[in-house]
Design a protein around this motif. Structure first.
Motif, PDB file in Angstrom:
ATOM      1  N   THR A  68       0.780  -1.198   0.031  1.00 33.99           N
ATOM      2  CA  THR A  68       0.059  -0.062   0.084  1.00 33.99           C
ATOM      3  C   THR A  68       0.986   1.303  -0.130  1.00 33.99           C
ATOM      4  N   VAL A  69       0.063   2.211   0.050  1.00 35.03           N
ATOM      5  CA  VAL A  69       1.009   3.738   0.025  1.00 35.03           C
ATOM      6  C   VAL A  69       2.056   3.762   1.069  1.00 35.03           C
ATOM      7  N   PRO A  70       3.169   4.280   0.446  1.00 31.15           N
ATOM      8  CA  PRO A  70       3.333   4.818  -0.700  1.00 31.15           C
ATOM      9  C   PRO A  70       4.426   3.895  -1.650  1.00 31.15           C
ATOM     10  N   THR A 123      -4.701  -5.644  -7.973  1.00 29.97           N
ATOM     11  CA  THR A 123      -6.225  -6.134  -7.952  1.00 29.97           C
ATOM     12  C   THR A 123      -6.928  -4.917  -7.244  1.00 29.97           C
ATOM     13  N   ASP A 124      -6.414  -3.694  -7.226  1.00 26.80           N
ATOM     14  CA  ASP A 124      -7.205  -2.481  -6.776  1.00 26.80           C
ATOM     15  C   ASP A 124      -8.177  -2.270  -7.967  1.00 26.80           C
ATOM     16  N   GLY A 125      -7.950  -2.046  -9.056  1.00 26.53           N
ATOM     17  CA  GLY A 125      -8.881  -1.788 -10.186  1.00 26.53           C
ATOM     18  C   GLY A 125     -10.036  -2.894 -10.408  1.00 26.53           C
ATOM     19  N   GLY A 171      -2.689   9.015  -9.132  1.00 25.83           N
ATOM     20  CA  GLY A 171      -1.612   8.324  -8.614  1.00 25.83           C
ATOM     21  C   GLY A 171      -1.805   6.809  -8.765  1.00 25.83           C
ATOM     22  N   GLY A 172      -1.140   6.075  -7.624  1.00 23.40           N
ATOM     23  CA  GLY A 172      -1.233   4.521  -7.740  1.00 23.40           C
ATOM     24  C   GLY A 172      -2.368   4.154  -7.886  1.00 23.40           C
ATOM     25  N   ALA A 173      -3.503   4.374  -7.160  1.00 24.18           N
ATOM     26  CA  ALA A 173      -4.721   3.914  -7.146  1.00 24.18           C
ATOM     27  C   ALA A 173      -5.547   4.135  -8.495  1.00 24.18           C
ATOM     28  N   ALA A 174      -5.349   5.515  -9.071  1.00 24.88           N
ATOM     29  CA  ALA A 174      -5.731   5.714 -10.593  1.00 24.88           C
ATOM     30  C   ALA A 174      -5.295   4.771 -11.562  1.00 24.88           C
ATOM     31  N   ASN A 228     -13.197   9.036  -7.200  1.00 24.18           N
ATOM     32  CA  ASN A 228     -12.282  10.077  -6.726  1.00 24.18           C
ATOM     33  C   ASN A 228     -11.335   9.160  -6.412  1.00 24.18           C
ATOM     34  N   ALA A 229     -10.241   9.268  -6.843  1.00 31.65           N
ATOM     35  CA  ALA A 229      -8.812   8.372  -6.412  1.00 31.65           C
ATOM     36  C   ALA A 229      -7.839   9.499  -6.143  1.00 31.65           C
ATOM     37  N   THR A 230      -8.248  10.180  -5.614  1.00 35.89           N
ATOM     38  CA  THR A 230      -7.372  11.393  -4.834  1.00 35.89           C
ATOM     39  C   THR A 230      -7.151  10.826  -3.428  1.00 35.89           C
ATOM     40  N   GLY A 277      -9.270  13.647   0.685  1.00 35.92           N
ATOM     41  CA  GLY A 277     -10.119  13.426   1.761  1.00 35.92           C
ATOM     42  C   GLY A 277      -9.448  13.192   3.065  1.00 35.92           C
ATOM     43  N   LEU A 278      -8.113  12.649   2.777  1.00 37.25           N
ATOM     44  CA  LEU A 278      -7.196  12.260   4.067  1.00 37.25           C
ATOM     45  C   LEU A 278      -7.054  13.544   4.970  1.00 37.25           C
ATOM     46  N   THR A 279      -7.231  14.653   4.088  1.00 32.30           N
ATOM     47  CA  THR A 279      -6.835  15.848   4.737  1.00 32.30           C
ATOM     48  C   THR A 279      -8.249  16.915   4.637  1.00 32.30           C
ATOM     49  N   ASP A 280      -9.226  16.238   4.616  1.00 33.02           N
ATOM     50  CA  ASP A 280     -10.597  17.093   4.458  1.00 33.02           C
ATOM     51  C   ASP A 280     -10.684  18.044   3.303  1.00 33.02           C
ATOM     52  N   SER A 281      -9.786  18.007   2.165  1.00 29.13           N
ATOM     53  CA  SER A 281      -9.579  18.950   1.191  1.00 29.13           C
ATOM     54  C   SER A 281     -10.732  18.900   0.321  1.00 29.13           C
ATOM     55  N   GLU A 282     -11.300  20.219  -0.132  1.00 29.02           N
ATOM     56  CA  GLU A 282     -12.440  20.123  -0.985  1.00 29.02           C
ATOM     57  C   GLU A 282     -11.959  19.799  -2.401  1.00 29.02           C
ATOM     58  N   GLY A 299     -16.021  -1.495   0.009  1.00 29.01           N
ATOM     59  CA  GLY A 299     -16.307  -2.607  -0.839  1.00 29.01           C
ATOM     60  C   GLY A 299     -15.132  -2.992  -1.840  1.00 29.01           C
ATOM     61  N   MET A 300     -14.343  -1.786  -2.266  1.00 29.13           N
ATOM     62  CA  MET A 300     -13.375  -2.074  -3.243  1.00 29.13           C
ATOM     63  C   MET A 300     -12.074  -2.509  -2.190  1.00 29.13           C
ATOM     64  N   LEU A 301     -12.051  -1.982  -1.019  1.00 25.56           N
ATOM     65  CA  LEU A 301     -10.902  -2.780  -0.139  1.00 25.56           C
ATOM     66  C   LEU A 301     -11.342  -4.148  -0.077  1.00 25.56           C
ATOM     67  N   GLU A 312     -13.029  -6.196  -1.835  1.00 28.46           N
ATOM     68  CA  GLU A 312     -13.050  -7.025  -3.235  1.00 28.46           C
ATOM     69  C   GLU A 312     -11.432  -6.985  -3.790  1.00 28.46           C
ATOM     70  N   GLN A 313     -10.623  -6.031  -3.560  1.00 36.76           N
ATOM     71  CA  GLN A 313      -9.107  -6.003  -3.840  1.00 36.76           C
ATOM     72  C   GLN A 313      -8.350  -7.400  -3.096  1.00 36.76           C
ATOM     73  N   ALA A 314      -8.877  -7.234  -1.799  1.00 31.85           N
ATOM     74  CA  ALA A 314      -8.241  -8.213  -0.849  1.00 31.85           C
ATOM     75  C   ALA A 314      -8.801  -9.557  -1.216  1.00 31.85           C
TER      76      ALA A 314
HETATM   77  P1  NDP Z   1      -1.055   8.309  -4.108  1.00 33.01           P
HETATM   78  O1  NDP Z   1      -0.314   9.390  -3.219  1.00 33.01           O
HETATM   79  O2  NDP Z   1      -0.466   7.569  -5.353  1.00 33.01           O
HETATM   80  O3  NDP Z   1      -1.902   9.487  -5.095  1.00 33.01           O
HETATM   81  C1  NDP Z   1      -2.782  10.562  -4.544  1.00 33.01           C
HETATM   82  C2  NDP Z   1      -3.404  11.520  -5.406  1.00 33.01           C
HETATM   83  O4  NDP Z   1      -4.136  12.354  -4.826  1.00 33.01           O
HETATM   84  C3  NDP Z   1      -2.400  12.234  -6.679  1.00 33.01           C
HETATM   85  O5  NDP Z   1      -3.413  12.251  -7.844  1.00 33.01           O
HETATM   86  C4  NDP Z   1      -2.513  13.485  -5.846  1.00 33.01           C
HETATM   87  O6  NDP Z   1      -2.365  14.516  -6.705  1.00 33.01           O
HETATM   88  C5  NDP Z   1      -3.984  13.537  -5.190  1.00 33.01           C
HETATM   89  N1  NDP Z   1      -4.119  14.541  -4.048  1.00 33.01           N
HETATM   90  C6  NDP Z   1      -3.382  14.353  -3.081  1.00 33.01           C
HETATM   91  N2  NDP Z   1      -3.650  15.280  -1.939  1.00 33.01           N
HETATM   92  C7  NDP Z   1      -4.714  16.072  -2.944  1.00 33.01           C
HETATM   93  C8  NDP Z   1      -5.429  17.203  -2.525  1.00 33.01           C
HETATM   94  N3  NDP Z   1      -5.220  18.035  -1.121  1.00 33.01           N
HETATM   95  N4  NDP Z   1      -6.149  17.699  -3.268  1.00 33.01           N
HETATM   96  C9  NDP Z   1      -6.232  17.124  -4.726  1.00 33.01           C
HETATM   97  N5  NDP Z   1      -5.475  16.134  -4.962  1.00 33.01           N
HETATM   98  C10 NDP Z   1      -4.683  15.572  -4.179  1.00 33.01           C
HETATM   99  O7  NDP Z   1      -2.193   7.377  -3.414  1.00 33.01           O
HETATM  100  P2  NDP Z   1      -3.126   6.355  -4.074  1.00 33.01           P
HETATM  101  O8  NDP Z   1      -3.507   6.720  -5.550  1.00 33.01           O
HETATM  102  O9  NDP Z   1      -2.536   5.213  -3.674  1.00 33.01           O
HETATM  103  O10 NDP Z   1      -4.571   6.538  -3.253  1.00 33.01           O
HETATM  104  C11 NDP Z   1      -5.335   7.526  -3.435  1.00 33.01           C
HETATM  105  C12 NDP Z   1      -6.622   7.495  -2.448  1.00 33.01           C
HETATM  106  O11 NDP Z   1      -7.135   5.968  -2.714  1.00 33.01           O
HETATM  107  C13 NDP Z   1      -6.002   7.394  -1.076  1.00 33.01           C
HETATM  108  O12 NDP Z   1      -7.239   7.869  -0.297  1.00 33.01           O
HETATM  109  C14 NDP Z   1      -6.143   5.725  -0.624  1.00 33.01           C
HETATM  110  O13 NDP Z   1      -6.467   5.606   0.559  1.00 33.01           O
HETATM  111  C15 NDP Z   1      -7.411   5.431  -1.726  1.00 33.01           C
HETATM  112  N6  NDP Z   1      -7.233   3.769  -2.029  1.00 33.01           N
HETATM  113  C16 NDP Z   1      -8.391   3.058  -1.678  1.00 33.01           C
HETATM  114  C17 NDP Z   1      -8.180   1.914  -1.846  1.00 33.01           C
HETATM  115  C18 NDP Z   1      -9.387   0.730  -1.327  1.00 33.01           C
HETATM  116  O14 NDP Z   1      -9.232  -0.325  -1.472  1.00 33.01           O
HETATM  117  N7  NDP Z   1     -10.693   1.546  -1.090  1.00 33.01           N
HETATM  118  C19 NDP Z   1      -7.221   1.232  -2.461  1.00 33.01           C
HETATM  119  C20 NDP Z   1      -6.150   2.115  -3.018  1.00 33.01           C
HETATM  120  C21 NDP Z   1      -6.295   3.448  -2.850  1.00 33.01           C
HETATM  121  P3  NDP Z   1      -0.988  14.896  -7.196  1.00 33.01           P
HETATM  122  O15 NDP Z   1      -0.450  14.021  -8.398  1.00 33.01           O
HETATM  123  O16 NDP Z   1      -1.166  16.286  -7.726  1.00 33.01           O
HETATM  124  O17 NDP Z   1       0.073  14.832  -6.177  1.00 33.01           O
END
Ligand code: NDP
Length: 281
Positions: A62-64, A108-110, A136-139, A200-202, A205-210, A251-253, A255-257
Motif C-alpha cells: 500500500t501507500v507509498p 487487484t485495486d482496479g 496516483g497509484g490507485a488511479a 475520486n482516486a485522490t 479526503g485524508l486532509t478533508d480537502s475540497e 467494498g473496493m478494499l 474486493e481487492q483483498a
Molecule cells: P497516491 O499518493 O499515489 O496519489 C494521490 C493522488 O491524490 C494524486 O493524484 C494527488 O495529486 C492527489 N491528491 C493528494 N492530495 C490532494 C489534495 N489535497 N487535493 C487534490 N488532490 C490531491 O495515492 P493512491 O493513488 O495510492 O491513493 C489515493 C486514494 O485512494 C487514497 O485515499 C487511498 O486511501 C485510496 N485507496 C483506496 C483503496 C481501497 O481499496 N478502497 C485502494 C487504493 C487506494 P498530485 O498528483 O497532484 O499529487
C-alpha cells in the motif's frame, strides 16, 4: 504449516487488511497468518527481501510503495498495464507473490473497484461518461479494468496536470473511446460536462480537502465513488448535496483483498459478509 502474508506500507497502523484476510481464512478454512508491517520510506526493497528470506508467501503493498513494488517485481500480470508500453516503467502493483523463487506483481485495486461498482452496486459502466479524479497509484490500478468496461468516454483530471496527461498518453492508443485529460483548474471546461460515474482516486479526503468541481458535474442517477473509506469525505458530501448516489471505498478494499487471497490461495472468499462486518466496526 501456517503460510505467512503481510501488508507493507508507511504508515500502516490504520490498515484493515489483517482483519479482512483473517475473516477470509476462517471462512475458507485456509491456514494463514497476515500481519501489518511498516517499512521505512527508503527501505521497501530490504523489507521485501527480509520477508522472502523468512519464508513469507506473498504480501499486499500500500501507500507509498506501489510504484516501487512494480519495479521490484520480476514479472507482472496482465492486470498491471505494462501492455500499454508507455516505456515509463511506472505502473502500480498492490499484490506480490513470492512463490517459485520469483516476485510476481499484480494489481487487484482496479478489479476490486470494478467488482464493487458493477456487481455489488449493480452499476453498469459500459457506454457511460466517466470522470477519474487523481493520477496516483490507485488511479493507475483502475485503468486496465476500466478500459475493458468500454465507457462512452473517460476524462482524467489531477491537481498535477502532467500526471493526468501521462495517463491519457499511456492509454489513448488502447482505449476504444475518447480519453482526455483536463486541468484541475479548468473549472469552466468541466462545468460544460456531466458524468454518470465520478471516481475520486485522490487522497484529498485524508486532509478533508475540497475538490474544485462544478456542482453541475453529476448527470441524473450518477454514481460518485470515493476510494476512501471510514468517514464521509468533502467529495462525498458535495456529491450527495448535488444529487448523486454516493459510495465509499470499503467494498473496493474488501474486493481487492479477495482477489489477492484468490491469487495466493486459489480459493474465492465470499465478500458480502466481510463488507457487512466491517461496516459495523
Ligand atoms: P497516491 O499518493 O499515489 O496519489 C494521490 C493522488 O491524490 C494524486 O493524484 C494527488 O495529486 C492527489 N491528491 C493528494 N492530495 C490532494 C489534495 N489535497 N487535493 C487534490 N488532490 C490531491 O495515492 P493512491 O493513488 O495510492 O491513493 C489515493 C486514494 O485512494 C487514497 O485515499 C487511498 O486511501 C485510496 N485507496 C483506496 C483503496 C481501497 O481499496 N478502497 C485502494 C487504493 C487506494 P498530485 O498528483 O497532484 O499529487
Amino acid at each position: 504449516m501456517t503460510d505467512r502474508y503481510a501488508v507493507i506500507g508507511n504508515p500502516i497502523s490504520h490498515s484493515k487488511s489483517p482483519q479482512i484476510h483473517q475473516m477470509f481464512a476462517e471462512q475458507t478454512g485456509q491456514d494463514i497468518s497476515y500481519e501489518k508491517i511498516e517499512a521505512p520510506l527508503d527501505g521497501f526493497a530490504e523489507t521485501i527481501e527480509r520477508l522472502r528470506n523468512d519464508g513469507y508467501k506473498g504480501c499486499s503493498v500500500t501507500v507509498p510503495f506501489k510504484f516501487e513494488a512494480f519495479k521490484l517485481a520480476n514479472s507482472v500480470s496482465e492486470s498491471v498495464i505494462d501492455t500499454f508500453d508507455s516505456g515509463e516503467n511506472a505502473d502500480a502493483v498492490n499484490t506480490l507473490d513470492f512463490r517459485n523463487l520469483k516476485i510476481v506483481g499484480y494489481n487487484t485495486d482496479g478489479s476490486g473497484l470494478l467488482k464493487d461498482i458493477t456487481i455489488n452496486r449493480q452499476f453498469n459502466i459500459s457506454k457511460k461518461r466517466v470522470l477519474l479524479l487523481g493520477a496516483g497509484g490507485a488511479a493507475y490500478g483502475v485503468l486496465h479494468p476500466l478500459l475493458n468496461e468500454e465507457p462512452k468516454e473517460l476524462v482524467i483530471t489531477n491537481r498535477t496536470l502532467e500526471k493526468a496527461q501521462r495517463i491519457e498518453k499511456k492509454i489513448r492508443g488502447t482505449a476504444k473511446f475518447p480519453v482526455t485529460s483536463v486541468s484541475w483548474s479548468s473549472y469552466s471546461d468541466l462545468s460544460k460536462k456531466q458524468f454518470d460515474l465520478v471516481i475520486n482516486a485522490t487522497s484529498a479526503g485524508l486532509t478533508d480537502s475540497e475538490l474544485p468541481l462544478p456542482p453541475t458535474i453529476f448527470a441524473p442517477n450518477a454514481l460518485a465513488y470515493d476510494m476512501m473509506y471510514g468517514r464521509e469525505t468533502p467529495f462525498m458530501k458535495f456529491a450527495r448535496d448535488h444529487g448523486a448516489q454516493v459510495a465509499d471505498g470499503l467494498g473496493m478494499l474488501v474486493e481487492q483483498a479477495a482477489e489477492a487471497f484468490y491469487l495466493w490461495r486459489g480459493v474465492q472468499p465470499d465478500t458480502a459478509p466481510v463488507i457487512a462486518a466491517l461496516r459495523l466496526t
